[in-house]
Design an enzyme around this catalytic site. Structure first.
Site, mmCIF file in Angstrom:
data_model
loop_
_atom_site.group_PDB
_atom_site.id
_atom_site.type_symbol
_atom_site.label_atom_id
_atom_site.label_comp_id
_atom_site.label_asym_id
_atom_site.label_seq_id
_atom_site.Cartn_x
_atom_site.Cartn_y
_atom_site.Cartn_z
ATOM 1 C CG HIS A 10 -3.743 0.061 8.468
ATOM 2 N ND1 HIS A 10 -4.001 -0.237 7.147
ATOM 3 C CD2 HIS A 10 -2.669 0.894 8.451
ATOM 4 C CE1 HIS A 10 -3.135 0.379 6.375
ATOM 5 N NE2 HIS A 10 -2.306 1.061 7.135
ATOM 6 C CG ASP A 51 0.069 1.407 3.838
ATOM 7 O OD1 ASP A 51 -0.239 1.126 5.014
ATOM 8 O OD2 ASP A 51 -0.263 2.467 3.272
ATOM 9 C CD GLU A 70 -4.277 4.062 8.134
ATOM 10 O OE1 GLU A 70 -3.488 4.977 8.417
ATOM 11 O OE2 GLU A 70 -4.446 3.680 6.942
ATOM 12 C CG ASP A 110 0.667 2.563 9.174
ATOM 13 O OD1 ASP A 110 0.916 1.992 8.094
ATOM 14 O OD2 ASP A 110 -0.404 3.174 9.378
ATOM 15 C CG HIS A 120 -1.774 4.691 -0.521
ATOM 16 N ND1 HIS A 120 -2.590 5.705 -0.089
ATOM 17 C CD2 HIS A 120 -1.502 3.942 0.586
ATOM 18 C CE1 HIS A 120 -2.806 5.577 1.227
ATOM 19 N NE2 HIS A 120 -2.152 4.505 1.646
#
Length: 337
Positions: free
Chosen positions: A65, A173, A205, A228, A312
Site C-alpha cells: 500500500h 509503513d 489501506e 507490508d 503509525h
C-alpha cells in the site's frame, strides 16, 4: 539499486489515505524501468506488470500500500488555528508539539499546539481530536488563501539514519514494502519466472484496505502476497507477538491465509538459506491480504511483512537488512529453480 536511498526517497513522498496521487505518480516512475505495462484501477491504484506476459503462467500479485496515516482539515478558528481529525490510526499520545505540513494550494508548515507543563495541573490526558489544533502563525484570512476544508495534513519529518542498517522516519509503513518489491524486480531482471507478476500500489489501506478490494476484483490474480510491515519487538512489548529487527521477513500463517503459499514461502527461504521469521495470526491479518483472499472465487493469499517499530508514528524504525532479505525471498519464490 541503492536500497537506502530508495527507502529514504519513498518515505519523503506525501500521500495520506485518499490523497495518494502525487506519491503514486512518482512511484510509478520508479517502476517504469521494470514494468513495460501498467494500468490505473479505481482511485489512483497503479498496477505495474513486470517483464513480458506469458499466457501459460499464473498471475501473482505483490501488493504494497502506498498511503500513509495523516490528518484532514475540518475547520479554521477565528483565531487562525487549524482543526483536524484523523486519517487512519494515528497515535494521539504523540500529537502535541509535532511539526506538520498542511497540503493546500501550497504546503503550509505548522505545529500542533501543546500546553506547557507549567500550566497543567499534574498529569496530561491524551488529546481528543476535538482538542487538536495546528498553529501556523497565520491569521484566518491568510490561511483561507492557501488551505481549504478537506486538505490533508502529514508529519513534517525527514527519514534519518540510525546506527548500523537502521532508518527512522514517517510512512516507512508501507514504503519499505514498495522498496522491497522494487529490489525484487531488480533481482529478477533477465531471469526465467514461474509466474506473470504484477505489483499493486494500493491506496487507502489505512481506511480499511479499500484500494486492495478494488484491485483484487479488477486484476483477478491466481496468487497474492501482501508485502507490508508488522510489529518489531521493543522494550515493553510481548516478544511472542513481535518479530525482531534484522532477522528477515515475517511469513504469515493464519486460518484466513493459504497454508500452501505460506509453506511454499517457508520452503523457498530454507532452500536458499534466507533468514526468515514466522508470524502467526489467529484470524484476519489487518492487511490487504484480507481483501484478496475473499475476492471473486477466492485467491491463494499470504503475507510477507517487514518488522517495524513505532508503527503509525513519525519515528517508525526499520532495518534495511530486512528489506533486502524480503526482496530475496520474493525473487527466489518467483523465479524458476
Amino acid at each position: 539499486m541503492d536500497i537506502k536511498e530508495t527507502v529514504i526517497s519513498l518515505s519523503h513522498l506525501k500521500g495520506a489515505s485518499g490523497y495518494e496521487i502525487s506519491a503514486a505518480e512518482k512511484v510509478h516512475e520508479m517502476f517504469s524501468k521494470y514494468c513495460p505495462k501498467y494500468e490505473i484501477v479505481g482511485q489512483d491504484n497503479y498496477v505495474e506488470y513486470f517483464g513480458e506476459y506469458d499466457e501459460n503462467l499464473p498471475l501473482l500479485v505483490l501488493d504494497a500500500h502506498i498511503d500513509q496515516v495523516g490528518m484532514i482539515v475540518t475547520y479554521v478558528t477565528d483565531d487562525g488555528f487549524v482543526k483536524v481529525s484523523n486519517i487512519g490510526g494515528l497515535d494521539r499520545r504523540l500529537l502535541p508539539a509535532q511539526p506538520v505540513v498542511i497540503h493546500g494550494k501550497k504546503d503550509i508548515k505548522g505545529v500542533i499546539c501543546s500546553v506547557p507543563p507549567h500550566l497543567t495541573s499534574g498529569g496530561t490526558e491524551v488529546l481528543s481530536w476535538e482538542d487538536v489544533s495546528i498553529d501556523t502563525g497565520m491569521t484566518k484570512d491568510e490561511l483561507e488563501k492557501y488551505i481549504s476544508l478537506g486538505d490533508s495534513v502529514t508529519y513534517d519529518v525527514k527519514c534519518r539514519e540510525l546506527l548500523g542498517n537502521r532508518l527512522t522516519g514517517a510512512s516507512l509503513d508501507d514504503r519499505c514494502g514498495i522498496a522491497s518489491i522494487l529490489l525484487a524486480f531488480d533481482m529478477l531482471k533477465g531471469k526465467k519466472l514461474k509466474y506473470n507478476v504484477a505489483a499493486v500500489l494500493a491506496t487507502q489501506e489505512e481506511l480499511g484496505e479499500r484500494g486492495a478490494k478494488i484491485c483484487a476484483y479488477a486484476v483477478n490474480p491466481d496468487i497474492a502476497i501482501a508485502v507490508d510491515v508488522s510489529f518489531a519487538y521493543a522494550i515493553g512489548e510481548d516478544e511472542r507477538k513481535c518479530g525482531k529487527l534484522g532477522h528477515g521477513a515475517m511469513i504469515g500463517i493464519s486460518p484466513s491465509l493459504s497454508r500452501e503459499i505460506s509453506d511454499n514461502l517457508i520452503n523457498t527461504a530454507k532452500k536458499n538459506n534466507i533468514p526468515y521469521q514466522i508470524e502467526v495470526m489467529e484470524g484476519l491479518t489487518s492487511t490487504n491480504a484480507d481483501r484478496y483472499s475473499v475476492s471473486r472465487g477466492g485467491v491463494k493469499t499470504c503475507t510477507v511483512s517487514i518488522p517495524l517499530r513505532n508503527m503509525h508514528t513519525p519515528v517508525e524504525v526499520i532495518d534495511l537488512k530486512d528489506i533486502e532479505l524480503t526482496a530475496e525471498l520474493l525473487a527466489d519464490f518467483i523465479k524458476e529453480d
